[in-house]
Write a protein that holds these residues in place. Structure first.
Motif, PDB file in Angstrom:
ATOM      1  N   HIS A   1       0.848  -1.193   0.000  1.00  0.00           N
ATOM      2  CA  HIS A   1       0.000   0.000   0.000  1.00  0.00           C
ATOM      3  C   HIS A   1       0.880   1.238   0.000  1.00  0.00           C
ATOM      4  O   HIS A   1       2.036   1.175   0.392  1.00  0.00           O
ATOM      5  CB  HIS A   1      -0.895   0.026   1.238  1.00  0.00           C
ATOM      6  CG  HIS A   1      -1.616  -1.256   1.493  1.00  0.00           C
ATOM      7  ND1 HIS A   1      -1.221  -2.148   2.461  1.00  0.00           N
ATOM      8  CD2 HIS A   1      -2.680  -1.813   0.886  1.00  0.00           C
ATOM      9  CE1 HIS A   1      -2.015  -3.202   2.444  1.00  0.00           C
ATOM     10  NE2 HIS A   1      -2.905  -3.028   1.489  1.00  0.00           N
ATOM     11  N   GLU A   2       0.311   2.335  -0.437  1.00  0.00           N
ATOM     12  CA  GLU A   2       1.030   3.611  -0.392  1.00  0.00           C
ATOM     13  C   GLU A   2       0.134   4.605   0.320  1.00  0.00           C
ATOM     14  O   GLU A   2      -0.921   4.969  -0.190  1.00  0.00           O
ATOM     15  CB  GLU A   2       1.321   4.115  -1.812  1.00  0.00           C
ATOM     16  CG  GLU A   2       1.929   3.076  -2.718  1.00  0.00           C
ATOM     17  CD  GLU A   2       3.354   3.415  -3.126  1.00  0.00           C
ATOM     18  OE1 GLU A   2       3.813   4.510  -2.759  1.00  0.00           O
ATOM     19  OE2 GLU A   2       3.982   2.579  -3.793  1.00  0.00           O
ATOM     20  N   GLU A   3       0.537   5.012   1.502  1.00  0.00           N
ATOM     21  CA  GLU A   3      -0.234   5.997   2.244  1.00  0.00           C
ATOM     22  C   GLU A   3       0.710   7.042   2.811  1.00  0.00           C
ATOM     23  O   GLU A   3       1.870   6.752   3.096  1.00  0.00           O
ATOM     24  CB  GLU A   3      -1.003   5.329   3.405  1.00  0.00           C
ATOM     25  CG  GLU A   3      -1.991   4.238   2.994  1.00  0.00           C
ATOM     26  CD  GLU A   3      -3.244   4.764   2.326  1.00  0.00           C
ATOM     27  OE1 GLU A   3      -3.464   6.005   2.347  1.00  0.00           O
ATOM     28  OE2 GLU A   3      -4.001   3.956   1.758  1.00  0.00           O
ATOM     29  N   ASP A   4       0.204   8.264   2.955  1.00  0.00           N
ATOM     30  CA  ASP A   4       0.982   9.307   3.610  1.00  0.00           C
ATOM     31  C   ASP A   4       0.014  10.217   4.362  1.00  0.00           C
ATOM     32  O   ASP A   4      -1.201  10.018   4.309  1.00  0.00           O
ATOM     33  CB  ASP A   4       1.837  10.075   2.595  1.00  0.00           C
ATOM     34  CG  ASP A   4       1.010  10.609   1.461  1.00  0.00           C
ATOM     35  OD1 ASP A   4      -0.046  11.226   1.732  1.00  0.00           O
ATOM     36  OD2 ASP A   4       1.379  10.406   0.283  1.00  0.00           O
ATOM     37  N   PHE A   5       0.552  11.215   5.039  1.00  0.00           N
ATOM     38  CA  PHE A   5      -0.310  12.052   5.859  1.00  0.00           C
ATOM     39  C   PHE A   5      -1.270  12.909   5.039  1.00  0.00           C
ATOM     40  O   PHE A   5      -2.362  13.212   5.491  1.00  0.00           O
ATOM     41  CB  PHE A   5       0.523  12.907   6.819  1.00  0.00           C
ATOM     42  CG  PHE A   5       0.893  12.169   8.069  1.00  0.00           C
ATOM     43  CD1 PHE A   5       0.040  12.154   9.161  1.00  0.00           C
ATOM     44  CD2 PHE A   5       2.083  11.454   8.147  1.00  0.00           C
ATOM     45  CE1 PHE A   5       0.362  11.450  10.306  1.00  0.00           C
ATOM     46  CE2 PHE A   5       2.410  10.741   9.293  1.00  0.00           C
ATOM     47  CZ  PHE A   5       1.550  10.739  10.377  1.00  0.00           C
ATOM     48  N   GLY A   6      -0.841  13.293   3.823  1.00  0.00           N
ATOM     49  CA  GLY A   6      -1.753  14.033   2.959  1.00  0.00           C
ATOM     50  C   GLY A   6      -3.027  13.225   2.718  1.00  0.00           C
ATOM     51  O   GLY A   6      -4.147  13.739   2.816  1.00  0.00           O
ATOM     52  N   GLN A   7      -2.849  11.929   2.439  1.00  0.00           N
ATOM     53  CA  GLN A   7      -4.006  11.058   2.220  1.00  0.00           C
ATOM     54  C   GLN A   7      -4.809  10.874   3.503  1.00  0.00           C
ATOM     55  O   GLN A   7      -6.036  10.779   3.481  1.00  0.00           O
ATOM     56  CB  GLN A   7      -3.547   9.689   1.708  1.00  0.00           C
ATOM     57  CG  GLN A   7      -2.908   9.740   0.338  1.00  0.00           C
ATOM     58  CD  GLN A   7      -2.580   8.347  -0.162  1.00  0.00           C
ATOM     59  OE1 GLN A   7      -3.414   7.460  -0.125  1.00  0.00           O
ATOM     60  NE2 GLN A   7      -1.359   8.157  -0.617  1.00  0.00           N
ATOM     61  N   THR A   8      -4.090  10.782   4.636  1.00  0.00           N
ATOM     62  CA  THR A   8      -4.786  10.619   5.910  1.00  0.00           C
ATOM     63  C   THR A   8      -5.654  11.834   6.209  1.00  0.00           C
ATOM     64  O   THR A   8      -6.824  11.698   6.590  1.00  0.00           O
ATOM     65  CB  THR A   8      -3.763  10.391   7.040  1.00  0.00           C
ATOM     66  OG1 THR A   8      -3.026   9.217   6.744  1.00  0.00           O
ATOM     67  CG2 THR A   8      -4.440  10.228   8.389  1.00  0.00           C
ATOM     68  N   PHE A   9      -5.083  13.020   5.997  1.00  0.00           N
ATOM     69  CA  PHE A   9      -5.867  14.241   6.222  1.00  0.00           C
ATOM     70  C   PHE A   9      -7.101  14.242   5.323  1.00  0.00           C
ATOM     71  O   PHE A   9      -8.187  14.645   5.737  1.00  0.00           O
ATOM     72  CB  PHE A   9      -5.021  15.486   5.946  1.00  0.00           C
ATOM     73  CG  PHE A   9      -3.883  15.666   6.928  1.00  0.00           C
ATOM     74  CD1 PHE A   9      -3.924  15.067   8.182  1.00  0.00           C
ATOM     75  CD2 PHE A   9      -2.776  16.438   6.597  1.00  0.00           C
ATOM     76  CE1 PHE A   9      -2.875  15.218   9.082  1.00  0.00           C
ATOM     77  CE2 PHE A   9      -1.721  16.599   7.492  1.00  0.00           C
ATOM     78  CZ  PHE A   9      -1.767  15.984   8.730  1.00  0.00           C
TER      79      PHE A   9
END
Lengths: 233, 331
Positions: A125-133
């Motif tokens: 998977h590819e996740e980062d904080f931008g996506q979390t926000f």
């Protein structure tokens, strides 16, 4: 006979409506285009004269296998941030898979140089904080080109700060080693783009902006087309 | 893949044509670990690999079969058929427990024959105690590294044992096992283990009592439960040991073990965690945390990482800050 005619008429109207370009309430995703274009030319210049030649040299010198190993190594480190963000987004099953990936790639995969988890069937998977926000409901804000860091939105730009904090490279104590890792990672990432950038045609700025915004929307929805909302990049 | 010993049977038939060959199954599990434990060098270790033969024979009685099982440890790190039956099991003073429960007999794990039918199963020889199967294993059996998996077992695979296990009665089963070894203790029956279990609809509850009169006297009461809910499996176990010395007085080292575990399975990937608390009357208490991640590779292969951290130096808790990376194949 009459109903047939009416049917034809309706069909004609419908097809004409479809032929019309749909002009929705266009959200201007790039109100800061002037600033962004200036930053873009700066980044582009930097890339043309420094990063790209170095990356081309790197790609020419490194055997493909070693190149893959370097990419895998940094992808394994990136899985740490992905796992944290999956937890924050409440995707616990994905976070569990990330933990499994990190565990096996760091050991059997020789510190991450070999991605053993993917052939074992553990999904990446590819996740980062931008996506979390975004998952938490934050709007993207205007498109923003950051000097050195490249395309972002206000939300994604802010997300880069916690991204850095959870980046394992950030926690390497030795300054020299840490900087070497940062530089290697940038070169690795740039080298990976050498092939795909040949696809760029037309206005490079617009092309990259649209590609970036589209990719982010796709990532946030985890590829789920139904939640794809083009008014909120 | 259970491998039928047809080739052996053919070879046997040539030399002894009168001996009917039953369908024997050769099975085993090879487990190799790379262990990094606090205070030790890196170790390529055996994860208690084993190899065995089991099967059944027709006794000519309607609905009754004879069964047999032999299993021995095979060290995957050195190749030797050596070492004691169980992993090092220490008492509260750090001495190896040396009684009928923990046989020092080299590497033999199981050796038993019996009969099974509508009436249940009767076994004689060396076998898993009902106490282990129905209580201890509930929280232990899911761990691949035996050192992490087992904190303290004094009734695991007793030798010189007779056992009866009832048939399954709507989920209920009862068992009794008696250890009678002339060389141990002064009583005819050295150890008695009675146990009941209920298993149905994802719920398992086991209750077991052990009366051990072998050298000094020990009573053990074990209670364990597990519940499987979708991808989650929760397990818990409580065990109480009361020790009395030869004079019949309390040995002062009574012990209580409490464990809770959780397991989450997604496809071929399993995550698990367990917490163990050991409370001992006259010694240091111990807390142990263990976490593990396992990936099945097909139905018979797996790789895993398990980590355990113990809070105190209680000798029974050997897994102190131990990381095991392992590869296991079952056949």
């Amino acid at each position: 006979m009459k109903s047939k005619l009416r049917g034809l008429l309706v069909a004609g109207t419908v097809s004409m409506m479809l032929a019309q370009p749909v002009v929705a309430d266009e959200v201007n995703v790039d109100p800061w285009e002037g600033f962004n274009r200036a930053m873009f030319s700066f980044n582009d210049g930097l890339d043309t004269y420094a990063l790209k030649p170095v990356s081309q040299g790197y790609k020419a010198v490194m055997p493909d296998m070693a190149e893959k190993g370097v990419s895998n190594f940094f992808e394994n480190l990136a899985d740490v941030g992905t796992m944290i963000n999956n937890l924050l987004q409440g995707k616990f099953e994905n976070a569990g898979q990330d933990l499994a990936r990190i565990s096996f790639n760091s050991t059997f995969g020789l510190a991450g140089l070999i991605d053993v988890a993917s052939p074992m069937g553990i999904e990446k998977h590819e996740e980062d904080f931008g996506q979390t926000f975004a998952t938490w409901g934050a709007d993207s804000g205007p498109y923003l080109v950051l000097p050195f860091f490249g395309p972002a939105t206000v939300r994604d730009g802010l997300g880069m700060i916690p991204d850095t904090l959870v980046d394992p490279v950030h926690h390497v104590d030795d300054n020299g080693a840490r900087n070497a890792l940062y530089v290697t990672r940038v070169i690795d990432q740039r080298a990976q783009l050498l092939e795909s950038e040949k696809l760029i045609s037309g206005d490079k700025y617009t092309f990259i902006r649209d590609a970036y915004l589209q990719k982010r929307a796709f990532d946030i929805a985890d590829g789920d087309g139904e939640n794809y909302d083009e008014s909120n990049f | 893949m259970k491998k039928s010993l047809i080739a052996l049977a053919v070879a046997g038939a040539l030399t002894a044509p009168m001996v009917a060959q039953a369908d024997a199954t050769l099975y085993g599990s090879m487990r190799v670990l790379v262990v990094d434990q606090d205070g030790s060098d890196l170790d390529v270790a055996d994860g208690v690999s084993r190899i065995g033969i089991k099967g059944d024979v027709d006794l000519g009685i309607d609905g009754v079969k004879g069964i047999y099982n032999f299993e021995t440890r095979l060290r995957a790190d050195t190749g030797e058929f050596a070492g004691s039956d169980s992993y090092s099991i220490k008492d509260d003073d750090g001495d190896a427990i040396d009684d009928a429960n923990v046989s020092a007999a080299a590497n033999a794990r199981l050796a038993n024959i019996g009969i099974t039918g509508d009436f249940g199963t009767a076994l004689a020889g060396k076998m898993y105690a009902p106490h282990w199967l129905w209580t201890s294993a509930v929280t232990d059996a899911t761990w691949n590294d035996a050192v992490i998996g087992t904190v303290r077992e004094s009734v695991l695979r007793p030798s010189n044992t007779l056992a009866y296990i009832s048939p399954n009665m709507s989920g209920f089963q009862a068992a009794i096992a008696l250890v009678a070894d002339a060389a141990t203790g002064t009583d005819d029956v050295d150890v008695t283990n009675v146990a009941v279990k209920y298993a149905a609809n994802g719920l398992h509850v086991g209750l077991s009592y052990v009366d051990d009169a072998s050298t000094a006297s020990q009573d053990q009461l074990g209670l364990a439960a597990s519940y499987t809910m979708d991808a989650f499996k929760f397990s818990a176990r409580y065990q109480e040991e009361e020790n009395t010395n030869a004079a019949g007085a309390s040995a002062g080292n009574d012990l209580e073990t409490a464990q809770v575990g959780v397991m989450y399975t997604m496809g071929a990937t399993t995550l698990q965690a367990r917490f163990t608390n050991i409370d001992i009357d006259n010694g240091a208490d111990a807390d142990q945390w263990a976490v593990g991640v396992q990936q099945m590779l097909g139905s018979q292969g797996r790789v895993f990482l398990e980590y355990a951290d113990a809070e105190t130096g209680y000798a029974g808790v050997t897994a102190n800050d131990r990381l095991s990376v392992g590869y296991r194949l079952d056949f």
